[in-house]
Design a protein around this motif. Structure first.
Motif, PDB file in Angstrom:
ATOM      1  N   ASP A   1     148.339  25.744 -13.065  1.00 23.65           N
ATOM      2  CA  ASP A   1     149.403  26.138 -13.265  1.00 23.65           C
ATOM      3  C   ASP A   1     150.357  24.915 -12.546  1.00 23.65           C
ATOM      4  O   ASP A   1     149.722  25.158 -11.151  1.00 23.65           O
ATOM      5  CB  ASP A   1     150.202  27.735 -13.450  1.00 23.65           C
ATOM      6  CG  ASP A   1     149.246  27.850 -14.485  1.00 23.65           C
ATOM      7  OD1 ASP A   1     149.175  27.299 -15.796  1.00 23.65           O
ATOM      8  OD2 ASP A   1     149.034  29.487 -14.982  1.00 23.65           O
ATOM      9  N   ALA A   2     151.649  25.032 -12.416  1.00 22.95           N
ATOM     10  CA  ALA A   2     152.847  24.228 -11.540  1.00 22.95           C
ATOM     11  C   ALA A   2     153.241  25.799 -10.711  1.00 22.95           C
ATOM     12  O   ALA A   2     153.548  27.019 -11.522  1.00 22.95           O
ATOM     13  CB  ALA A   2     153.700  24.001 -12.224  1.00 22.95           C
ATOM     14  N   ILE A   3     153.180  25.996 -10.161  1.00 25.67           N
ATOM     15  CA  ILE A   3     153.553  27.693  -8.819  1.00 25.67           C
ATOM     16  C   ILE A   3     154.979  26.537  -7.935  1.00 25.67           C
ATOM     17  O   ILE A   3     154.496  25.790  -7.010  1.00 25.67           O
ATOM     18  CB  ILE A   3     152.480  27.319  -7.745  1.00 25.67           C
ATOM     19  CG1 ILE A   3     151.286  27.466  -8.885  1.00 25.67           C
ATOM     20  CG2 ILE A   3     153.209  28.669  -7.214  1.00 25.67           C
ATOM     21  CD1 ILE A   3     150.407  28.495  -7.947  1.00 25.67           C
ATOM     22  N   VAL A   4     155.947  27.626  -8.232  1.00 26.71           N
ATOM     23  CA  VAL A   4     157.519  26.673  -7.037  1.00 26.71           C
ATOM     24  C   VAL A   4     157.348  27.893  -6.461  1.00 26.71           C
ATOM     25  O   VAL A   4     157.420  29.206  -7.127  1.00 26.71           O
ATOM     26  CB  VAL A   4     158.578  26.261  -8.113  1.00 26.71           C
ATOM     27  CG1 VAL A   4     159.299  25.681  -6.944  1.00 26.71           C
ATOM     28  CG2 VAL A   4     158.122  25.477  -9.222  1.00 26.71           C
ATOM     29  N   ILE A   5     157.287  27.565  -4.879  1.00 24.32           N
ATOM     30  CA  ILE A   5     157.959  28.950  -3.876  1.00 24.32           C
ATOM     31  C   ILE A   5     159.571  28.560  -3.964  1.00 24.32           C
ATOM     32  O   ILE A   5     160.358  27.566  -3.944  1.00 24.32           O
ATOM     33  CB  ILE A   5     157.931  29.338  -2.904  1.00 24.32           C
ATOM     34  CG1 ILE A   5     156.113  28.975  -3.177  1.00 24.32           C
ATOM     35  CG2 ILE A   5     157.906  30.260  -2.068  1.00 24.32           C
ATOM     36  CD1 ILE A   5     155.526  30.176  -3.799  1.00 24.32           C
ATOM     37  N   VAL A   6     160.778  29.896  -4.179  1.00 23.19           N
ATOM     38  CA  VAL A   6     161.758  29.816  -4.348  1.00 23.19           C
ATOM     39  C   VAL A   6     162.188  30.884  -2.675  1.00 23.19           C
ATOM     40  O   VAL A   6     161.692  31.942  -3.430  1.00 23.19           O
ATOM     41  CB  VAL A   6     162.433  30.223  -6.144  1.00 23.19           C
ATOM     42  CG1 VAL A   6     164.078  29.847  -5.445  1.00 23.19           C
ATOM     43  CG2 VAL A   6     161.964  28.921  -6.801  1.00 23.19           C
ATOM     44  N   ASP A   7     163.289  30.136  -2.214  1.00 21.44           N
ATOM     45  CA  ASP A   7     163.894  31.483  -1.492  1.00 21.44           C
ATOM     46  C   ASP A   7     165.198  32.726  -2.323  1.00 21.44           C
ATOM     47  O   ASP A   7     165.947  32.314  -2.819  1.00 21.44           O
ATOM     48  CB  ASP A   7     165.108  30.567   0.165  1.00 21.44           C
ATOM     49  CG  ASP A   7     165.973  31.577   0.680  1.00 21.44           C
ATOM     50  OD1 ASP A   7     166.587  32.093   0.489  1.00 21.44           O
ATOM     51  OD2 ASP A   7     164.703  31.558   2.107  1.00 21.44           O
ATOM     52  N   ILE A   8     164.549  33.705  -2.360  1.00 20.00           N
ATOM     53  CA  ILE A   8     165.582  34.648  -2.753  1.00 20.00           C
ATOM     54  C   ILE A   8     166.936  34.193  -2.503  1.00 20.00           C
ATOM     55  O   ILE A   8     167.688  34.743  -3.162  1.00 20.00           O
ATOM     56  CB  ILE A   8     165.026  35.905  -1.967  1.00 20.00           C
ATOM     57  CG1 ILE A   8     163.833  36.527  -2.660  1.00 20.00           C
ATOM     58  CG2 ILE A   8     165.997  37.212  -3.059  1.00 20.00           C
ATOM     59  CD1 ILE A   8     163.266  37.773  -2.592  1.00 20.00           C
ATOM     60  N   ARG A   9     167.415  34.131  -1.334  1.00 20.77           N
ATOM     61  CA  ARG A   9     168.710  34.431  -1.268  1.00 20.77           C
ATOM     62  C   ARG A   9     168.874  32.965  -1.251  1.00 20.77           C
ATOM     63  O   ARG A   9     171.045  33.466  -2.017  1.00 20.77           O
ATOM     64  CB  ARG A   9     168.983  34.753   0.306  1.00 20.77           C
ATOM     65  CG  ARG A   9     170.338  34.541   1.163  1.00 20.77           C
ATOM     66  CD  ARG A   9     170.608  34.575   2.180  1.00 20.77           C
ATOM     67  NE  ARG A   9     169.768  33.573   2.901  1.00 20.77           N
ATOM     68  CZ  ARG A   9     170.448  33.104   3.879  1.00 20.77           C
ATOM     69  NH1 ARG A   9     171.874  32.384   3.646  1.00 20.77           N
ATOM     70  NH2 ARG A   9     169.750  31.679   4.721  1.00 20.77           N
ATOM     71  N   THR A  10     168.756  32.058  -1.069  1.00 15.11           N
ATOM     72  CA  THR A  10     169.847  30.663  -1.441  1.00 15.11           C
ATOM     73  C   THR A  10     169.241  30.172  -2.744  1.00 15.11           C
ATOM     74  O   THR A  10     169.895  29.002  -2.894  1.00 15.11           O
ATOM     75  CB  THR A  10     169.385  29.371  -0.506  1.00 15.11           C
ATOM     76  OG1 THR A  10     168.346  29.020  -0.306  1.00 15.11           O
ATOM     77  CG2 THR A  10     169.628  30.045   1.042  1.00 15.11           C
ATOM     78  N   LYS A  11     168.299  30.503  -3.466  1.00 14.15           N
ATOM     79  CA  LYS A  11     167.591  29.815  -4.603  1.00 14.15           C
ATOM     80  C   LYS A  11     167.197  28.677  -4.479  1.00 14.15           C
ATOM     81  O   LYS A  11     166.745  27.406  -5.515  1.00 14.15           O
ATOM     82  CB  LYS A  11     168.803  29.781  -5.973  1.00 14.15           C
ATOM     83  CG  LYS A  11     169.597  31.570  -5.958  1.00 14.15           C
ATOM     84  CD  LYS A  11     168.244  32.533  -6.180  1.00 14.15           C
ATOM     85  CE  LYS A  11     168.891  33.472  -6.638  1.00 14.15           C
ATOM     86  NZ  LYS A  11     169.773  33.938  -5.044  1.00 14.15           N
ATOM     87  N   GLN A  12     166.335  27.851  -3.463  1.00  7.94           N
ATOM     88  CA  GLN A  12     166.914  26.551  -2.598  1.00  7.94           C
ATOM     89  C   GLN A  12     165.191  27.001  -2.984  1.00  7.94           C
ATOM     90  O   GLN A  12     164.271  27.689  -2.490  1.00  7.94           O
ATOM     91  CB  GLN A  12     166.932  26.571  -1.516  1.00  7.94           C
ATOM     92  CG  GLN A  12     166.668  24.860  -0.663  1.00  7.94           C
ATOM     93  CD  GLN A  12     167.447  24.324  -1.178  1.00  7.94           C
ATOM     94  OE1 GLN A  12     168.667  24.524  -1.972  1.00  7.94           O
ATOM     95  NE2 GLN A  12     167.669  22.844  -1.514  1.00  7.94           N
TER      96      GLN A  12
END
Length: 816
Positions: free
Chosen positions: A339-350
């Motif tokens: 699967d495609a896995i993307v890690i995102v910062d909770i605060r900035t959504k970056q």
């Protein structure tokens, strides 16, 4: 009289014992401190008292005894005022219904018993021990003294001799019964209270043991585990049922088990506790390390037990190496995921990181993607994205859902994603796992197309309803899914005297059941026109289709046959619940037992038969329709079309859980043939046209329109030659024969018939488009089986075999 009295006493003692048993069941089900428990206890005491009132003991001529005072008094004493109120209500209502000569005294005794028991109930809560025999005996004596006083005061002077006669048995026997009943009920309560207290103690001990965070275990002198908490089970990755009664030899590998056995045996022998680090091998083969403190416990019977408490230090020992390897494992897991896995910062959504599958799905490079925020990728409003992210953060994890994302080239694709909060370094981040659904949606479309085609093929294999001379048939076919496990078929025999059919219901739904149904139905169709008995047909089919079924699958079926030469309906069921009938010979719901098909090789079936007449109707159906009938009001079986509509509503109900199929048959009356008509003028044809149309409808059913057109052409041709016409309609077996004769000069119609037969109707019709005559004969040939003109050309014979198009004529092999 003494024997009758003894029998009555024994019966009342049995009633009291039954009361004790039922009281034990009530206190097991309800708490007597609750309203439900009090009402149940009151109903029990009142009901038993009422039974005793209905069957009293005959002490002497004119003197009847019952134990209502004992029951009502003890019931009030044991269960309190609410139960007393329910009990007195039951007995008072029965007393009112009986309305005897001593109505008022008896009613007074009833209320006095309840009142005295209620007073003692309130008083004993504060003062005395109700379990003491002396207290119960005193209560019983006082209760029956009060009862006798009430009778003495309220009876007429001429009746007070009854009280004198009752004093001895009432004051001797009834206080003892009160004592015995009270003691039995108290023992029942105490026994149940002991069981409840023991269960509470065991539950409390189990909660305390399981509340301990560290593993704890206890083994007996033979090293068998007899007690452990959840932490110990988790340490060994086993359930409590798997560990109970096991020794070290059963749980650990031989080399580790021997070392643990020696340490445990040393403690059991010497009583000297020790603290050691142990290595355990869990059920999944992993090594676990724990510091275990062992000690010996000896109970009052001298039995020795080993008590151990452990502290799992596996994580502490593995912390250093795990910390070093965590980043490598994380990276390998992310990269190897499909699967495609993307890690995102909770605060900035970056976007912080992405694996190769994510780069391939979105079309960006890693550097480009890490400069984007989640809002740049998801095709939705910013508010909706924030709302969903808050839901993920609140729950820690969400179930999978679909959303649309935008690729680098601007294309929008649908993906299935799940979101989870994970630890990334020193902070919490959001991890999104996404899977491209494009290929799956395409595959689903192809599967749906194939299943739809299969449904069309399946629908093409089943006949539809029709109207015929003898019967009207309506069919209902409503699969739960696109394809159905139900199938049916029917048709006429070669001599058109027998109409046979079947309904087949394969267990399950969907494609697999449909394929089984098609295979099995071929055997049913093969025997559809066979002269075999219906039960023999089912046995023959069952033996040959066993190979199509597994242990979890089977089929239900019903065979039916209408024999119009004898006006007899024969039917045989194989697991079908039944069918409906509107007939003087059958009940509205006809049920017949029969073994299912595909289970037993030597299954037995039974053929039943009844006579029928015009106006009867039979509704054969699969279990999907029959099961829903119990949830509806009575059907209007006398109205054929209305019943079909009601069955259709059932079959199309959104609440159904099975395929629904039905074949509905109405027996029509035979038309009155032959019919002769004489027409003096051509315009008289318009006058009798309605009669002819109705007659043809009765005779030919769905084919009436085509035959009417052909007859009209014959009449028009004859009217041009003469104004004097004669028409005769007759029915020879299944053949409709129509003769049209005129008095004109004659017409050589056979010449056209031979010409058109040689050319073929299509070629002949094209050749005759511009010609003046002959087109009417082509129409007659198109709709009829035979068209023959007489030699003088003044009479034409029209012949049509009825029923083949509507119900399908079958040859000797059952083929259409």
């Amino acid at each position: 009289m003494e024997r009758t009295f003894l029998y009555g006493v024994v019966n009342h003692i049995v009633l009291l014992l039954a009361l004790v048993f039922l009281y034990s069941q009530i206190i097991r089900r309800w708490d007597l401190d609750t309203l439900a428990g009090k009402c149940a206890a009151g109903g029990l005491f009142g009901g038993i008292a009422a039974i005793g009132m209905l069957f009293p003991v005959q002490y002497a001529p004119g003197i009847l005894l019952d134990v209502r005072t004992v029951l009502l008094g003890v019931g009030s004493l044991m269960a309190g005022p609410v139960a007393a109120g329910v009990a007195v209500l039951i007995t008072a209502l029965l007393q009112v219904a009986q309305d005897g000569a001593a109505f008022t005294p008896n009613l007074a005794v009833t209320f006095a018993s309840v009142l005295l028991g209620t007073v003692f109930y309130r008083f004993r809560l504060r003062s005395f021990d109700r379990t003491h025999p002396a207290v119960l005996l005193a209560f019983g004596l006082l209760l029956h003294i009060v009862a006798l006083v009430c009778l003495w005061l309220l009876l007429e002077p001429a009746q007070r001799w009854v009280v004198t006669e009752l004093c001895r048995p009432v004051l001797v026997i009834f206080p003892v019964l009160t004592l015995l009943l009270g003691r039995l009920l108290i023992q029942v309560e105490q026994r149940w209270q002991g069981v409840t207290d023991l269960q509470k103690s065991q539950d409390f001990l189990a909660e305390i043991i399981n509340a301990a965070g560290d593993p704890l275990f206890v083994s007996d002198r033979a090293h068998r585990l007899i007690l452990m908490n959840d932490a110990f089970c988790a340490l060994l990755h086993s359930t409590r049922q798997e560990l109970l009664g096991k020794t070290e030899m059963d749980v650990h590998p031989p080399e580790r088990a021997a070392a643990l056995w020696q340490r445990n045996e040393a403690v059991l022998l010497t009583g000297a506790g020790n603290v050691r680090e142990d290595r355990y091998v869990s059920a999944n083969g992993q090594d676990r390390f724990a510091v275990t403190r062992r000690s010996r416990y000896v109970d009052r019977y001298g039995k020795a037990y080993l008590v151990g408490t452990s502290r799992d230090i596996t994580e502490q020992k593995a912390a250093a190496s795990s910390l070093r390897a965590s980043e490598e494992r994380y990276r390998a897991m992310i990269q190897q995921s499909l699967d495609a896995i993307v890690i995102v910062d909770i605060r900035t959504k970056q976007v912080l990181d992405v694996n190769e599958q994510g780069l391939s799905l979105l079309g960006y490079s890693r550097e480009e993607l890490c400069r984007l925020a989640i809002y740049d990728l998801v095709v939705d409003t910013r508010d909706n994205i924030d709302r969903r992210l808050r839901a993920v953060l609140a729950g820690g994890e969400t179930v999978s859902r679909t959303l649309r994302v935008r690729k680098k080239d601007g294309r929008v694709v649908e993906v299935e994603r799940s979101a989870t909060v994970i630890r990334y370094g020193e902070t919490d981040v959001l991890m999104f796992a996404a899977r491209d659904l494009s290929a799956e949606r395409k595959l689903q479309g192809l599967i749906l197309k194939d299943v739809t085609m299969a449904a069309d093929v399946q629908n093409s294999l089943i006949p539809h309803g029709f109207n015929d001379v003898l019967i009207s048939v309506r069919t209902i076919y409503s699969p739960l899914h696109l394809v159905s496990g139900d199938l049916y078929d029917f048709g006429w025999s070669q001599d058109h005297q027998r109409f046979a059919g079947f309904i087949l219901d394969i267990s399950g739904h969907g494609v697999s059941s449909a394929l089984q149904g098609i295979a099995v139905s071929a055997y049913f169709r093969e025997l559809l026109d066979s002269p075999m008995r219906l039960d023999a047909k089912l046995k023959w089919i069952n033996r040959r289709v066993l190979r199509y079924f597994t242990e979890a699958t089977y089929a239900a079926a019903i065979y039916f046959e209408l024999d119009f030469s004898r006006n007899v309906l024969a039917y045989a069921a194989a697991g079908i619940y039944g069918f409906l009938a509107w007939s003087d010979q059958l009940p509205p719901v006809v049920r017949q037992a029969g073994s299912l098909i595909g289970i037993l090789e030597d299954a037995e079936y039974q053929e039943l038969s009844v006579s029928f007449q015009a106006g009867d109707a039979f509704y054969f159906m699969s279990d999907g329709v029959f099961e829903r009938l119990s949830r509806r009001e009575e059907l209007h079986l006398e109205n054929f079309e209305r019943t079909v509509e009601e069955l259709q509503e059932i079959a199309e109900s959104p609440l159904r859980k099975d395929d629904c199929t039905a074949v509905c048959i109405h027996i029509n009356g035979r038309p009155s043939l032959p019919v002769r008509l004489e027409l003096q003028r051509a315009d008289e044809f318009r006058r009798v046209r309605a009669r002819l149309r109705k007659l043809l409808q009765e005779v030919a059913g769905d084919e009436a329109g085509q035959i009417g057109i052909a007859l009209g052409e014959a009449l028009n041709n004859a009217a041009r030659e003469s104004a004097d016409l004669r028409v005769k309609l007759a029915l020879l077996g299944r053949r409709l024969v129509i003769r049209v004769r005129d008095t004109g000069p004659g017409f050589d119609g056979n010449r056209f018939v031979r010409t058109f037969s040689r050319q073929g109707l299509a070629e002949a019709f094209e050749n005759r488009l511009a010609a003046e005559g002959g087109r009417g004969i082509m129409i007659m040939l198109s709709w009829l089986d035979r068209v023959i003109y007489s030699r003088d050309g003044r009479e034409v014979l029209l012949m049509k075999r009825l029923g083949c198009r509507a119900g399908r004529c079958l040859d000797s092999t059952g083929n259409s």
